[in-house]
Write a protein that holds these residues in place. Structure first.
Motif, mmCIF file in Angstrom:
data_model
loop_
_atom_site.group_PDB
_atom_site.id
_atom_site.type_symbol
_atom_site.label_atom_id
_atom_site.label_comp_id
_atom_site.label_asym_id
_atom_site.label_seq_id
_atom_site.Cartn_x
_atom_site.Cartn_y
_atom_site.Cartn_z
ATOM 1 N N ALA A 1 43.529 44.730 45.034
ATOM 2 C CA ALA A 1 42.090 44.702 45.631
ATOM 3 C C ALA A 1 41.086 44.722 44.567
ATOM 4 C CB ALA A 1 41.973 46.134 46.262
ATOM 5 N N VAL A 2 41.401 45.441 43.192
ATOM 6 C CA VAL A 2 40.363 45.501 42.279
ATOM 7 C C VAL A 2 40.101 43.971 41.361
ATOM 8 C CG1 VAL A 2 39.784 46.341 39.939
ATOM 9 C CG2 VAL A 2 40.859 47.930 41.918
ATOM 10 N N VAL A 3 41.391 43.288 41.267
ATOM 11 C CA VAL A 3 41.316 42.217 40.515
ATOM 12 C C VAL A 3 41.394 40.903 41.181
ATOM 13 C CG1 VAL A 3 42.732 41.108 38.541
ATOM 14 C CG2 VAL A 3 42.755 43.560 38.612
ATOM 15 N N GLY A 4 41.925 40.894 42.275
ATOM 16 C CA GLY A 4 42.077 39.757 43.089
ATOM 17 C C GLY A 4 40.996 39.186 43.574
ATOM 18 N N PRO A 5 39.809 39.501 44.260
ATOM 19 C CA PRO A 5 38.567 38.625 44.391
ATOM 20 C C PRO A 5 38.037 38.140 43.203
ATOM 21 C CG PRO A 5 38.660 40.814 45.651
ATOM 22 C CD PRO A 5 39.911 40.962 44.665
ATOM 23 N N ALA A 6 37.881 38.990 42.226
ATOM 24 C CA ALA A 6 37.378 38.396 41.054
ATOM 25 C C ALA A 6 38.215 37.318 40.376
ATOM 26 C CB ALA A 6 37.415 39.410 39.741
ATOM 27 N N LEU A 7 39.715 37.395 40.520
ATOM 28 C CA LEU A 7 40.335 36.100 39.940
ATOM 29 C C LEU A 7 40.119 34.885 40.805
ATOM 30 C CD1 LEU A 7 43.673 37.740 39.036
ATOM 31 C CD2 LEU A 7 41.793 36.840 37.518
ATOM 32 N N LEU A 8 39.868 35.221 42.199
ATOM 33 C CA LEU A 8 39.623 34.097 42.983
ATOM 34 C C LEU A 8 38.613 33.235 42.943
ATOM 35 C CD1 LEU A 8 41.264 35.482 46.508
ATOM 36 C CD2 LEU A 8 42.306 33.736 45.078
ATOM 37 N N THR A 9 37.473 34.378 42.777
ATOM 38 C CA THR A 9 35.865 33.792 42.319
ATOM 39 C C THR A 9 36.028 32.978 41.048
ATOM 40 O OG1 THR A 9 34.848 35.473 43.461
ATOM 41 C CG2 THR A 9 33.618 34.262 41.804
ATOM 42 N N LEU A 10 36.893 33.346 39.868
ATOM 43 C CA LEU A 10 37.101 32.987 38.607
ATOM 44 C C LEU A 10 37.593 31.509 38.994
ATOM 45 C CD1 LEU A 10 36.519 33.098 35.488
ATOM 46 C CD2 LEU A 10 38.886 34.161 35.612
ATOM 47 N N ALA A 11 38.598 31.391 39.852
ATOM 48 C CA ALA A 11 39.424 30.223 40.056
ATOM 49 C C ALA A 11 38.386 29.219 40.972
ATOM 50 C CB ALA A 11 40.550 30.467 40.496
ATOM 51 N N ARG A 12 37.405 29.593 41.315
ATOM 52 C CA ARG A 12 36.398 28.831 42.385
ATOM 53 C C ARG A 12 37.053 28.668 43.619
ATOM 54 N NH1 ARG A 12 34.067 24.120 38.201
ATOM 55 N NH2 ARG A 12 33.276 25.696 36.815
ATOM 56 N N VAL A 13 37.759 29.826 44.255
ATOM 57 C CA VAL A 13 38.309 29.716 45.430
ATOM 58 C C VAL A 13 37.248 30.134 46.388
ATOM 59 C CG1 VAL A 13 39.940 30.490 47.178
ATOM 60 C CG2 VAL A 13 40.591 29.771 44.847
ATOM 61 N N ARG A 14 36.378 29.519 47.251
ATOM 62 C CA ARG A 14 35.281 29.812 47.889
ATOM 63 C C ARG A 14 35.534 29.934 49.603
ATOM 64 N NH1 ARG A 14 32.632 31.313 43.451
ATOM 65 N NH2 ARG A 14 31.924 29.497 42.043
ATOM 66 N N ASP A 15 36.739 29.171 49.940
ATOM 67 C CA ASP A 15 37.006 29.345 51.579
ATOM 68 C C ASP A 15 37.255 30.668 51.876
ATOM 69 O OD1 ASP A 15 38.753 29.339 53.921
ATOM 70 O OD2 ASP A 15 37.968 26.986 53.835
ATOM 71 N N GLU A 16 36.645 31.484 52.897
ATOM 72 C CA GLU A 16 36.990 32.755 52.930
ATOM 73 C C GLU A 16 38.562 32.881 53.685
ATOM 74 O OE1 GLU A 16 33.682 33.518 56.015
ATOM 75 O OE2 GLU A 16 32.515 34.260 54.496
ATOM 76 N N ARG A 17 39.141 31.927 54.329
ATOM 77 C CA ARG A 17 40.221 31.908 54.796
ATOM 78 C C ARG A 17 41.233 31.856 53.674
ATOM 79 N NH1 ARG A 17 40.275 26.424 58.230
ATOM 80 N NH2 ARG A 17 39.145 25.844 56.186
#
Length: 232
Positions: free
Chosen positions: A163-179
């Motif tokens: 919950a803490v690290v996951g969203p930031a890592l996904l943003t860093l990896a440029r994963v934008r799709d909400e699904r």
């Protein structure tokens, strides 16, 4: 005080009060992952048990009603699948591939990490359900003969880290799709992660819930087989 803690309703009142306080604090401070209501509740309850000397076995008897509610809670996990059924079906190849790869990587990392650190069989078995939502994960831990309290702690750690690290890592990896964001978090961080992405969007939250449920169903079958191989 001694008479109070041994009352049949003490554990139930303690748990509910701690959760409501944790939920208020979580919402008041902007829903930070480190202050997940489940995690904070566990810390509060553990501290009270330690200070009062109330045996854990007696506490479990006092919260029997909550334990019984895990059954209906598990059944209710099917709702996200029903609500997102069409969307999931339209992306079936990607969904199935993600479930397979994500599940395999999660189990492989758990086994490799426990082995590398020289953890015993008890620790390994308790760690295997760490990415499965709590109601199902606890049942799996019992099936594996693992320590349920230890499995709870490891599950919470996994959920909070995701919950803490996951969203930031996904943003860093440029994963934008909400699904994709929601599915990734739900697959690895179960309910705690799902509550986190719900603050981003209902779409991400729905896909996270669906991933959490499907992963739980698959791991119910897979983990006993893995446990038999690595601990047999």
């Amino acid at each position: 005080m001694s008479a109070l803690i041994h009352l049949p309703v003490f554990g139930l009142a303690l748990t509910l009060s701690a959760y409501l306080l944790s939920l208020w604090l979580y919402q008041r401070l902007g829903r930070p992952g480190l202050l997940s209501p489940v995690l904070v509740t566990v810390v509060i309850v553990a501290a009270v048990l330690q200070v009062t000397g109330l045996p854990y076995a007696e506490y479990l008897e006092q919260v029997t009603v909550l334990t019984l509610l895990l059954g209906p809670a598990t059944v209710a996990l099917a709702l996200p699948l029903l609500r997102n059924g069409r969307a999931l079906a339209s992306s079936a190849p990607a969904v199935l591939a993600t479930l397979a790869v994500g599940g395999a990587v999660s189990v492989a990392i758990t086994v490799a990490a426990m082995t590398a650190f020289g953890a015993g069989e008890d620790m390994l078995l308790a760690a295997l359900p760490r990415s499965v939502t709590s109601p199902v994960g606890l049942s799996i831990a019992e099936i594996l003969g693992a320590s349920v309290p230890l499995a709870v702690v490891l599950t919470l750690i996994s959920g909070v880290l995701g919950a803490v690290v996951g969203p930031a890592l996904l943003t860093l990896a440029r994963v934008r799709d909400e699904r994709a964001r929601g599915f990734a978090i739900g697959l690895t961080s179960h309910g705690i992660g799902t509550s986190r992405v719900l603050s981003e969007s209902t779409v991400a939250g729905g896909w996270s819930s669906a991933a959490m449920v499907m992963n739980a169903l698959i791991m119910t079958v897979v983990l006993p087989i893995v446990a038999g191989i690595v601990a047999g």
